[in-house]
Design a protein around this motif. Structure first.
Motif, PDB file in Angstrom:
ATOM      1  N   THR A   1       0.841  -1.180   0.000  1.00  0.00           N
ATOM      2  CA  THR A   1       0.000   0.000   0.000  1.00  0.00           C
ATOM      3  C   THR A   1       0.883   1.239   0.000  1.00  0.00           C
ATOM      4  O   THR A   1       1.803   1.332   0.812  1.00  0.00           O
ATOM      5  CB  THR A   1      -0.905   0.010   1.250  1.00  0.00           C
ATOM      6  OG1 THR A   1      -1.659  -1.197   1.263  1.00  0.00           O
ATOM      7  CG2 THR A   1      -1.828   1.206   1.236  1.00  0.00           C
ATOM      8  N   PRO A   2       0.641   2.181  -0.903  1.00  0.00           N
ATOM      9  CA  PRO A   2       1.448   3.405  -0.917  1.00  0.00           C
ATOM     10  C   PRO A   2       1.325   4.162   0.401  1.00  0.00           C
ATOM     11  O   PRO A   2       0.255   4.226   1.002  1.00  0.00           O
ATOM     12  CB  PRO A   2       0.847   4.214  -2.069  1.00  0.00           C
ATOM     13  CG  PRO A   2       0.164   3.208  -2.933  1.00  0.00           C
ATOM     14  CD  PRO A   2      -0.322   2.146  -1.994  1.00  0.00           C
ATOM     15  N   LYS A   3       2.427   4.744   0.862  1.00  0.00           N
ATOM     16  CA  LYS A   3       2.433   5.505   2.117  1.00  0.00           C
ATOM     17  C   LYS A   3       1.968   6.942   1.913  1.00  0.00           C
ATOM     18  O   LYS A   3       1.657   7.632   2.859  1.00  0.00           O
ATOM     19  CB  LYS A   3       3.834   5.487   2.716  1.00  0.00           C
ATOM     20  CG  LYS A   3       4.253   4.088   3.131  1.00  0.00           C
ATOM     21  CD  LYS A   3       5.572   4.105   3.862  1.00  0.00           C
ATOM     22  CE  LYS A   3       6.072   2.727   4.132  1.00  0.00           C
ATOM     23  NZ  LYS A   3       5.468   2.017   5.179  1.00  0.00           N
ATOM     24  N   ALA A   4       1.939   7.389   0.666  1.00  0.00           N
ATOM     25  CA  ALA A   4       1.474   8.739   0.322  1.00  0.00           C
ATOM     26  C   ALA A   4       0.565   8.609  -0.905  1.00  0.00           C
ATOM     27  O   ALA A   4       0.656   7.619  -1.635  1.00  0.00           O
ATOM     28  CB  ALA A   4       2.666   9.639   0.019  1.00  0.00           C
ATOM     29  N   PRO A   5      -0.304   9.578  -1.127  1.00  0.00           N
ATOM     30  CA  PRO A   5      -1.154   9.518  -2.318  1.00  0.00           C
ATOM     31  C   PRO A   5      -0.306   9.341  -3.585  1.00  0.00           C
ATOM     32  O   PRO A   5       0.672  10.055  -3.787  1.00  0.00           O
ATOM     33  CB  PRO A   5      -1.859  10.870  -2.325  1.00  0.00           C
ATOM     34  CG  PRO A   5      -1.848  11.304  -0.894  1.00  0.00           C
ATOM     35  CD  PRO A   5      -0.555  10.782  -0.331  1.00  0.00           C
ATOM     36  N   THR A   6      -0.655   8.320  -4.368  1.00  0.00           N
ATOM     37  CA  THR A   6       0.109   7.970  -5.567  1.00  0.00           C
ATOM     38  C   THR A   6      -0.860   7.765  -6.720  1.00  0.00           C
ATOM     39  O   THR A   6      -1.913   7.146  -6.544  1.00  0.00           O
ATOM     40  CB  THR A   6       0.912   6.676  -5.321  1.00  0.00           C
ATOM     41  OG1 THR A   6       1.737   6.858  -4.170  1.00  0.00           O
ATOM     42  CG2 THR A   6       1.780   6.329  -6.493  1.00  0.00           C
ATOM     43  N   THR A   7      -0.489   8.263  -7.892  1.00  0.00           N
ATOM     44  CA  THR A   7      -1.308   8.053  -9.081  1.00  0.00           C
ATOM     45  C   THR A   7      -0.445   7.522 -10.212  1.00  0.00           C
ATOM     46  O   THR A   7       0.759   7.727 -10.243  1.00  0.00           O
ATOM     47  CB  THR A   7      -1.995   9.357  -9.547  1.00  0.00           C
ATOM     48  OG1 THR A   7      -1.000  10.309  -9.895  1.00  0.00           O
ATOM     49  CG2 THR A   7      -2.917   9.924  -8.494  1.00  0.00           C
ATOM     50  N   VAL A   8      -1.085   6.837 -11.130  1.00  0.00           N
ATOM     51  CA  VAL A   8      -0.475   6.407 -12.372  1.00  0.00           C
ATOM     52  C   VAL A   8      -1.492   6.695 -13.468  1.00  0.00           C
ATOM     53  O   VAL A   8      -2.660   6.349 -13.339  1.00  0.00           O
ATOM     54  CB  VAL A   8      -0.041   4.927 -12.337  1.00  0.00           C
ATOM     55  CG1 VAL A   8      -1.209   3.991 -12.173  1.00  0.00           C
ATOM     56  CG2 VAL A   8       0.764   4.580 -13.565  1.00  0.00           C
ATOM     57  N   PHE A   9      -1.072   7.415 -14.481  1.00  0.00           N
ATOM     58  CA  PHE A   9      -1.955   7.824 -15.577  1.00  0.00           C
ATOM     59  C   PHE A   9      -3.181   8.575 -15.069  1.00  0.00           C
ATOM     60  O   PHE A   9      -4.253   8.500 -15.641  1.00  0.00           O
ATOM     61  CB  PHE A   9      -2.394   6.635 -16.432  1.00  0.00           C
ATOM     62  CG  PHE A   9      -1.283   5.729 -16.862  1.00  0.00           C
ATOM     63  CD1 PHE A   9      -0.096   6.240 -17.376  1.00  0.00           C
ATOM     64  CD2 PHE A   9      -1.397   4.353 -16.766  1.00  0.00           C
ATOM     65  CE1 PHE A   9       0.935   5.407 -17.776  1.00  0.00           C
ATOM     66  CE2 PHE A   9      -0.384   3.514 -17.169  1.00  0.00           C
ATOM     67  CZ  PHE A   9       0.783   4.042 -17.680  1.00  0.00           C
ATOM     68  N   THR A  14      -3.976   2.103  -5.128  1.00  0.00           N
ATOM     69  CA  THR A  14      -4.292   1.658  -3.772  1.00  0.00           C
ATOM     70  C   THR A  14      -3.381   0.531  -3.293  1.00  0.00           C
ATOM     71  O   THR A  14      -3.202   0.358  -2.095  1.00  0.00           O
ATOM     72  CB  THR A  14      -5.758   1.200  -3.658  1.00  0.00           C
ATOM     73  OG1 THR A  14      -5.980   0.109  -4.548  1.00  0.00           O
ATOM     74  CG2 THR A  14      -6.703   2.346  -3.982  1.00  0.00           C
ATOM     75  N   GLN A  15      -2.826  -0.250  -4.223  1.00  0.00           N
ATOM     76  CA  GLN A  15      -1.899  -1.328  -3.879  1.00  0.00           C
ATOM     77  C   GLN A  15      -0.899  -1.499  -5.008  1.00  0.00           C
ATOM     78  O   GLN A  15      -1.232  -1.274  -6.170  1.00  0.00           O
ATOM     79  CB  GLN A  15      -2.627  -2.654  -3.684  1.00  0.00           C
ATOM     80  CG  GLN A  15      -3.502  -2.714  -2.452  1.00  0.00           C
ATOM     81  CD  GLN A  15      -4.191  -4.059  -2.343  1.00  0.00           C
ATOM     82  OE1 GLN A  15      -5.039  -4.379  -3.159  1.00  0.00           O
ATOM     83  NE2 GLN A  15      -3.807  -4.835  -1.350  1.00  0.00           N
ATOM     84  N   VAL A  16       0.320  -1.951  -4.646  1.00  0.00           N
ATOM     85  CA  VAL A  16       1.363  -2.221  -5.633  1.00  0.00           C
ATOM     86  C   VAL A  16       1.900  -3.618  -5.373  1.00  0.00           C
ATOM     87  O   VAL A  16       2.113  -4.009  -4.227  1.00  0.00           O
ATOM     88  CB  VAL A  16       2.507  -1.185  -5.535  1.00  0.00           C
ATOM     89  CG1 VAL A  16       3.605  -1.490  -6.532  1.00  0.00           C
ATOM     90  CG2 VAL A  16       1.972   0.217  -5.744  1.00  0.00           C
TER      91      VAL A  16
END
Length: 94
Positions: A1-9, A14-16
């Motif tokens: 789970t990202p520790k900070a707000p993360t976006t792709v495209f 919410t999970q990697v």
């Protein structure tokens, strides 16, 4: 789970999932987007349409970037899924 707000495209991640899957190594991410939205955005980023199919309760799309390298998109096929999984894998043989 990202520790900070993360976006792709432009989609919230919410999970990697880095690492191996079967006979492949790569990464995937769960994004907050239904299948149709994720397919439209991911396909646009790839610059190609993806080959898609449904079965076993899942919708799955793929695009072969080059030999053994494949972009994927998956989501539950229940009409209620609000997240999708996108990723890219390199398939290898042992």
């Amino acid at each position: 789970t990202p520790k900070a707000p993360t976006t792709v495209f432009g989609l919230q991640v919410t999970q990697v999932f880095p690492g191996t899957v079967g006979m492949a190594v790569g990464f995937s991410m769960v994004v907050n987007a239904d299948f149709a939205k994720a397919r439209k955005i991911f396909g646009k980023q790839l610059g190609h349409s993806m080959k898609c199919e449904s079965g076993d309760g899942m919708k799955t799309c793929e695009f072969q970037i080059e030999d053994k390298r494949t972009a994927i998109l998956m989501a539950e096929d229940n009409g209620n899924a609000k997240t999708s999984l996108i990723g890219c894998y390199y398939f290898y043989e042992k």
